[in-house]
Design an enzyme around this catalytic site. Structure first.
Site, PDB file in Angstrom:
ATOM      1  N   HIS A   4      -6.516  14.224 -24.871  1.00 50.88           N
ATOM      2  CA  HIS A   4      -6.963  14.556 -23.512  1.00 50.88           C
ATOM      3  C   HIS A   4      -6.100  15.591 -22.804  1.00 50.88           C
ATOM      4  O   HIS A   4      -6.414  15.988 -21.680  1.00 50.88           O
ATOM      5  CB  HIS A   4      -7.027  13.279 -22.662  1.00 50.88           C
ATOM      6  CG  HIS A   4      -7.917  12.246 -23.262  1.00 50.88           C
ATOM      7  ND1 HIS A   4      -7.445  11.249 -24.088  1.00 50.88           N
ATOM      8  CD2 HIS A   4      -9.260  12.083 -23.198  1.00 50.88           C
ATOM      9  CE1 HIS A   4      -8.453  10.505 -24.497  1.00 50.88           C
ATOM     10  NE2 HIS A   4      -9.562  10.984 -23.982  1.00 50.88           N
ATOM     11  N   GLY A  20      -5.314  12.050  -8.226  1.00 49.18           N
ATOM     12  CA  GLY A  20      -6.532  11.679  -8.932  1.00 49.18           C
ATOM     13  C   GLY A  20      -7.416  12.891  -9.186  1.00 49.18           C
ATOM     14  O   GLY A  20      -8.020  13.028 -10.242  1.00 49.18           O
ATOM     15  N   ARG A  24      -6.952  18.927  -6.558  1.00 55.95           N
ATOM     16  CA  ARG A  24      -5.756  18.717  -5.733  1.00 55.95           C
ATOM     17  C   ARG A  24      -4.496  19.038  -6.540  1.00 55.95           C
ATOM     18  O   ARG A  24      -3.497  19.486  -5.995  1.00 55.95           O
ATOM     19  CB  ARG A  24      -5.708  17.290  -5.185  1.00 55.95           C
ATOM     20  CG  ARG A  24      -4.777  17.203  -3.994  1.00 55.95           C
ATOM     21  CD  ARG A  24      -4.893  15.889  -3.264  1.00 55.95           C
ATOM     22  NE  ARG A  24      -6.210  15.697  -2.708  1.00 55.95           N
ATOM     23  CZ  ARG A  24      -6.770  14.514  -2.498  1.00 55.95           C
ATOM     24  NH1 ARG A  24      -6.123  13.412  -2.813  1.00 55.95           N
ATOM     25  NH2 ARG A  24      -7.965  14.426  -1.979  1.00 55.95           N
ATOM     26  N   ARG A  43     -11.563  18.713 -20.364  1.00 55.01           N
ATOM     27  CA  ARG A  43     -12.481  17.990 -19.477  1.00 55.01           C
ATOM     28  C   ARG A  43     -12.335  18.400 -18.011  1.00 55.01           C
ATOM     29  O   ARG A  43     -12.687  17.644 -17.109  1.00 55.01           O
ATOM     30  CB  ARG A  43     -12.275  16.468 -19.568  1.00 55.01           C
ATOM     31  CG  ARG A  43     -12.711  15.888 -20.888  1.00 55.01           C
ATOM     32  CD  ARG A  43     -12.403  14.419 -20.983  1.00 55.01           C
ATOM     33  NE  ARG A  43     -12.775  13.943 -22.296  1.00 55.01           N
ATOM     34  CZ  ARG A  43     -13.724  13.032 -22.530  1.00 55.01           C
ATOM     35  NH1 ARG A  43     -14.379  12.484 -21.543  1.00 55.01           N
ATOM     36  NH2 ARG A  43     -13.997  12.663 -23.756  1.00 55.01           N
ATOM     37  N   ARG A  87       2.407   8.996  -8.451  1.00 55.42           N
ATOM     38  CA  ARG A  87       1.025   9.206  -8.021  1.00 55.42           C
ATOM     39  C   ARG A  87       1.041   9.767  -6.605  1.00 55.42           C
ATOM     40  O   ARG A  87       1.762   9.266  -5.737  1.00 55.42           O
ATOM     41  CB  ARG A  87       0.258   7.886  -8.078  1.00 55.42           C
ATOM     42  CG  ARG A  87      -1.047   7.905  -7.319  1.00 55.42           C
ATOM     43  CD  ARG A  87      -2.016   6.831  -7.737  1.00 55.42           C
ATOM     44  NE  ARG A  87      -3.004   6.566  -6.704  1.00 55.42           N
ATOM     45  CZ  ARG A  87      -4.008   7.387  -6.372  1.00 55.42           C
ATOM     46  NH1 ARG A  87      -4.162   8.528  -6.992  1.00 55.42           N
ATOM     47  NH2 ARG A  87      -4.869   7.063  -5.410  1.00 55.42           N
ATOM     48  N   ILE A  88       0.257  10.810  -6.373  1.00 50.74           N
ATOM     49  CA  ILE A  88       0.030  11.324  -5.024  1.00 50.74           C
ATOM     50  C   ILE A  88      -1.473  11.225  -4.802  1.00 50.74           C
ATOM     51  O   ILE A  88      -2.247  11.900  -5.489  1.00 50.74           O
ATOM     52  CB  ILE A  88       0.557  12.777  -4.841  1.00 50.74           C
ATOM     53  CG1 ILE A  88       0.119  13.691  -5.988  1.00 50.74           C
ATOM     54  CG2 ILE A  88       2.079  12.797  -4.717  1.00 50.74           C
ATOM     55  CD1 ILE A  88       0.425  15.175  -5.740  1.00 50.74           C
ATOM     56  N   GLY A  89      -1.882  10.346  -3.891  1.00 50.27           N
ATOM     57  CA  GLY A  89      -3.320  10.131  -3.743  1.00 50.27           C
ATOM     58  C   GLY A  89      -3.672   9.647  -2.364  1.00 50.27           C
ATOM     59  O   GLY A  89      -2.834   9.572  -1.475  1.00 50.27           O
ATOM     60  N   SER A  90      -4.937   9.328  -2.213  1.00 52.59           N
ATOM     61  CA  SER A  90      -5.394   8.833  -0.923  1.00 52.59           C
ATOM     62  C   SER A  90      -5.666   7.339  -1.025  1.00 52.59           C
ATOM     63  O   SER A  90      -5.790   6.785  -2.118  1.00 52.59           O
ATOM     64  CB  SER A  90      -6.661   9.577  -0.493  1.00 52.59           C
ATOM     65  OG  SER A  90      -7.657   9.415  -1.470  1.00 52.59           O
ATOM     66  N   GLU A 162     -18.360  -4.808  -3.148  1.00 51.45           N
ATOM     67  CA  GLU A 162     -19.356  -5.763  -2.640  1.00 51.45           C
ATOM     68  C   GLU A 162     -18.731  -7.139  -2.445  1.00 51.45           C
ATOM     69  O   GLU A 162     -19.415  -8.152  -2.463  1.00 51.45           O
ATOM     70  CB  GLU A 162     -20.543  -5.832  -3.606  1.00 51.45           C
ATOM     71  CG  GLU A 162     -21.138  -4.467  -3.841  1.00 51.45           C
ATOM     72  CD  GLU A 162     -22.650  -4.421  -3.741  1.00 51.45           C
ATOM     73  OE1 GLU A 162     -23.274  -5.438  -3.410  1.00 51.45           O
ATOM     74  OE2 GLU A 162     -23.193  -3.336  -3.996  1.00 51.45           O
ATOM     75  N   GLU A 179      -6.479   1.522  -3.014  1.00 48.04           N
ATOM     76  CA  GLU A 179      -6.767   2.701  -3.829  1.00 48.04           C
ATOM     77  C   GLU A 179      -7.157   2.187  -5.213  1.00 48.04           C
ATOM     78  O   GLU A 179      -7.505   1.013  -5.335  1.00 48.04           O
ATOM     79  CB  GLU A 179      -5.590   3.696  -3.828  1.00 48.04           C
ATOM     80  CG  GLU A 179      -4.236   3.094  -4.177  1.00 48.04           C
ATOM     81  CD  GLU A 179      -3.942   3.000  -5.628  1.00 48.04           C
ATOM     82  OE1 GLU A 179      -3.564   4.029  -6.205  1.00 48.04           O
ATOM     83  OE2 GLU A 179      -4.026   1.881  -6.216  1.00 48.04           O
ATOM     84  N   GLU A 181      -5.514   3.188  -8.578  1.00 49.12           N
ATOM     85  CA  GLU A 181      -4.726   3.628  -9.752  1.00 49.12           C
ATOM     86  C   GLU A 181      -3.304   3.067  -9.867  1.00 49.12           C
ATOM     87  O   GLU A 181      -2.774   2.964 -10.981  1.00 49.12           O
ATOM     88  CB  GLU A 181      -4.614   5.173  -9.757  1.00 49.12           C
ATOM     89  CG  GLU A 181      -5.902   5.919 -10.026  1.00 49.12           C
ATOM     90  CD  GLU A 181      -6.763   6.098  -8.780  1.00 49.12           C
ATOM     91  OE1 GLU A 181      -6.233   5.877  -7.650  1.00 49.12           O
ATOM     92  OE2 GLU A 181      -7.948   6.428  -8.906  1.00 49.12           O
ATOM     93  N   SER A 203      -6.563   8.140   4.021  1.00 52.90           N
ATOM     94  CA  SER A 203      -7.643   9.120   4.244  1.00 52.90           C
ATOM     95  C   SER A 203      -8.815   8.503   4.989  1.00 52.90           C
ATOM     96  O   SER A 203      -9.661   9.215   5.524  1.00 52.90           O
ATOM     97  CB  SER A 203      -8.134   9.666   2.907  1.00 52.90           C
ATOM     98  OG  SER A 203      -8.653   8.612   2.125  1.00 52.90           O
ATOM     99  N   ASP A 204      -8.892   7.179   4.990  1.00 53.80           N
ATOM    100  CA  ASP A 204      -9.972   6.497   5.703  1.00 53.80           C
ATOM    101  C   ASP A 204      -9.493   5.091   6.044  1.00 53.80           C
ATOM    102  O   ASP A 204      -8.426   4.685   5.573  1.00 53.80           O
ATOM    103  CB  ASP A 204     -11.250   6.459   4.846  1.00 53.80           C
ATOM    104  CG  ASP A 204     -11.004   5.886   3.472  1.00 53.80           C
ATOM    105  OD1 ASP A 204     -10.718   6.676   2.551  1.00 53.80           O
ATOM    106  OD2 ASP A 204     -11.053   4.661   3.319  1.00 53.80           O
ATOM    107  N   ARG A 217      -7.429  17.695   5.693  1.00 51.98           N
ATOM    108  CA  ARG A 217      -6.938  17.012   4.486  1.00 51.98           C
ATOM    109  C   ARG A 217      -5.715  17.701   3.907  1.00 51.98           C
ATOM    110  O   ARG A 217      -4.751  17.034   3.556  1.00 51.98           O
ATOM    111  CB  ARG A 217      -8.046  16.929   3.446  1.00 51.98           C
ATOM    112  CG  ARG A 217      -9.032  15.854   3.808  1.00 51.98           C
ATOM    113  CD  ARG A 217     -10.077  15.638   2.759  1.00 51.98           C
ATOM    114  NE  ARG A 217     -10.722  14.370   3.044  1.00 51.98           N
ATOM    115  CZ  ARG A 217     -10.728  13.316   2.221  1.00 51.98           C
ATOM    116  NH1 ARG A 217     -10.154  13.392   1.056  1.00 51.98           N
ATOM    117  NH2 ARG A 217     -11.306  12.199   2.568  1.00 51.98           N
TER     118      ARG A 217
HETATM  119  N1  HPA Z   1     -11.272   2.266  -1.567  1.00 50.31           N
HETATM  120  C1  HPA Z   1     -10.781   2.556  -2.764  1.00 50.31           C
HETATM  121  N2  HPA Z   1     -10.084   3.654  -2.991  1.00 50.31           N
HETATM  122  C2  HPA Z   1      -9.878   4.500  -1.970  1.00 50.31           C
HETATM  123  C3  HPA Z   1     -10.370   4.247  -0.712  1.00 50.31           C
HETATM  124  C4  HPA Z   1     -11.096   3.075  -0.494  1.00 50.31           C
HETATM  125  O1  HPA Z   1     -11.571   2.788   0.619  1.00 50.31           O
HETATM  126  N3  HPA Z   1     -10.017   5.290   0.084  1.00 50.31           N
HETATM  127  C5  HPA Z   1      -9.324   6.153  -0.692  1.00 50.31           C
HETATM  128  N4  HPA Z   1      -9.222   5.675  -1.932  1.00 50.31           N
END
Ligand code: HPA
Length: 237
Positions: A4, A20, A24, A43, A87-90, A162, A179, A181, A203-204, A217
């Site tokens: 990979h 991820g 980015r 990929r 890891r650098i992520g949201s 869910e 998140e 990962e 991020s949310d 962002r």
């Molecule tokens: N759920 C899972 N992963 C995420 C989220 C989330 O709300 N926001 C950013 N990564």
């Protein structure tokens, strides 16, 4: 070259940042590294190697979710000799005290399952961050003045969840954000005696429904990348 990652062995640095999103990785490499060179595009999972303040750094996309991250991290550690993986992520915020744009440093991560579940069998292994990296990242965040939280997160296998009852339990037990990962990164680092940390930008928000506008962002994610780089090399002369 691995299945990979199409890089030559010397193309990957011992320090690897793992967003991820492959785009980015491109943005972070072009923004923060000197002489970034594309080292992987198998990929479309872009990876770049360059220098940060004279230190070699690779920024490699990990994809979304723990199975994808596990593929890249296994190859980075076992075939390319990566030693420090950040890891650098949201993530989604899960507490009132956590705001969109804040940074979370994941001390540990709760899961329902990870790709390592099979070998752990009945063990509930507790994935945890490398202390030196965590401490250095906290110091870097304080010095920058970035609102930052240190604590437990939830690495979920589903974005479109869910099971609101599970999120309620996470929130009740002080989990800061969700998140997909970090837990597997920490487990693989433990297995292979590497250092790992997840530096996450909120991020949310699951409680308020607020989300970072796309126009903001980049600047918010930039703090996270700088914190990760400073943490990686805090002990360098
Ligand atoms: N759920 C899972 N992963 C995420 C989220 C989330 O709300 N926001 C950013 N990564």
């Amino acid at each position: 070259m691995t299945i990979h990652i199409g890089a030559e062995k010397g193309d990957i640095a011992e320090t690897v940042l793992l967003p991820g999103d492959p785009y980015r990785a491109k943005w972070a490499a072009e923004t923060f590294l000197e002489n970034p060179k594309l080292v992987n595009n198998v990929r479309g999972m872009l990876g770049f190697t360059g220098n940060w303040k004279g230190h070699p750094v690779t920024i490699q996309g990990s994809g979304m979710g723990m199975p994808s991250l596990s593929i890249y991290v296994n190859e980075l550690i076992r075939d390319f000799g990566a030693k420090t993986l950040i890891r650098i992520g949201s993530c989604g915020g899960m507490q009132d005290s956590v705001n969109v744009r804040d940074v979370i440093l994941a001390m540990t991560s709760t899961t329902l399952s990870t790709p390592s579940r099979g070998i752990m069998k009945e063990l509930n292994f507790a994935p945890c961050a490398d202390w030196d990296l965590l401490q250095a990242a906290a110091n870097a965040a304080i010095a920058k003045g970035t609102p930052t939280h240190v604590g437990g997160i939830y690495s979920s296998d589903v974005f479109y969840d869910e099971r609101p009852d599970l999120n309620e339990q996470m929130m009740r037990h002080g989990i800061l954000g969700v998140e997909m990962e970090a837990a597997e990164l920490y487990i693989l680092a433990a297995r292979h005696k590497c250092r790992a940390l997840a530096v996450l930008t909120v991020s949310d928000h699951l409680l308020t429904g607020e989300a970072l506008p796309s126009s903001e962002r980049e600047s918010s994610f930039g703090d996270m990348v700088e914190i990760a780089l400073q943490a990686a090399f805090s002990d360098a002369a």
